[in-house]
Design a protein around this motif. Structure first.
Motif, short mmCIF file in Angstrom:
data_model
loop_
_atom_site.label_atom_id
_atom_site.label_comp_id
_atom_site.label_asym_id
_atom_site.label_seq_id
_atom_site.Cartn_x
_atom_site.Cartn_y
_atom_site.Cartn_z
N ASP A 298 0.85 -1.19 0.00
CA ASP A 298 0.00 0.00 0.00
C ASP A 298 0.88 1.24 0.00
N THR B 285 -0.07 4.40 0.40
CA THR B 285 -0.46 5.37 1.42
C THR B 285 0.16 5.03 2.77
N SER B 286 0.17 3.75 3.10
CA SER B 286 0.73 3.34 4.40
C SER B 286 2.23 3.55 4.46
N SER C 185 3.03 7.42 4.76
CA SER C 185 2.69 7.96 6.08
C SER C 185 3.62 7.41 7.15
N THR C 186 3.97 6.11 7.04
CA THR C 186 4.89 5.52 8.02
C THR C 186 6.28 6.13 7.91
#
Length: 216
Positions: free
Chosen positions: A156, A158-159, A162-163
């Motif tokens: 993913d 997005t993950s 952001s991480t």
């Protein structure tokens, strides 16, 4: 009549406030270096485990390892018998080595914080799209061959972005704090060598022959 005794009377030399044995060296700075070095190292290895495509400069576990070595040297200095004005070669050599390694730790932490800040700024501008088991991100540009980043073993986009933003922010803060502690350690060593810098109070009263207060 004997000498007047009271709150305002001068104290004998044997009752002068001494220094604690553990205050021969600023123990708190070495412990802070060790704690922050471990934190930087752990966060760096966590970042490396997210995606194998991350560069070594983006996972600054190396900065944490260097600072940990500096902290271990600082803690080992407590085991060396203290001599006033560095009368032993071992004590003098360890102080010089600790000063130089703290300066190296300062430069390394500032460099790691700069890399983390640069990549964090880039992450805020990337546009990502999934491709197989990876995530390809590109910087917005009018050129056809704009710079791209590929994060492998990611499901993913997005993950992962952001991480990574969280980890880069953590690395930036931790390395700045670590660099500040290393700078403070250099200042303390310089202050002790070239100016009067006393730490702590004595646990036992000194005799008149030992009335000179010990330094850090």
């Amino acid at each position: 009549m004997g000498p007047k005794k009271g709150p305002g009377a001068p104290r004998p030399s044997g009752d002068e406030a001494p220094t604690c044995c553990g205050c021969r060296f600023p123990l708190l700075l070495a412990l802070l270096q060790l704690a922050l070095g471990i934190a930087v190292t752990v966060v760096g290895f966590l970042m490396a485990s997210i995606s194998p495509s991350l560069l070594v400069r983006d996972t600054p576990y190396w900065a944490g390892i260097i600072v940990c070595l500096v902290a271990y040297l600082g803690l080992f200095m407590l085991c060396v018998s203290y001599q006033v004005d560095e009368r032993t070669c071992l004590q003098f050599a360890m102080k010089v080595l600790y000063f130089l390694l703290s300066a190296l730790g300062l430069m390394v932490c500032v460099l790691a914080a700069a890399f983390a800040t640069h990549h964090l700024v880039q992450l805020t501008q990337l546009s990502c799209e999934p491709m197989l088991d990876a995530c390809q991100c590109k910087l917005p540009s009018s050129e056809a061959l704009s710079r791209s980043f590929v994060y492998r073993d990611v499901s993913d986009c997005t993950s992962i972005t952001s991480t990574l933003k969280f980890f880069f922010l953590a690395q930036m803060v931790l390395n700045l704090l670590c660099g500040l502690v290393c700078l403070l350690a250099c200042f303390v060593m310089w202050k002790h060598r070239y100016q009067v810098f006393y730490v702590g109070v004595k646990m036992c009263p000194q005799t008149a022959s030992e009335g000179q207060q010990q330094k850090v």
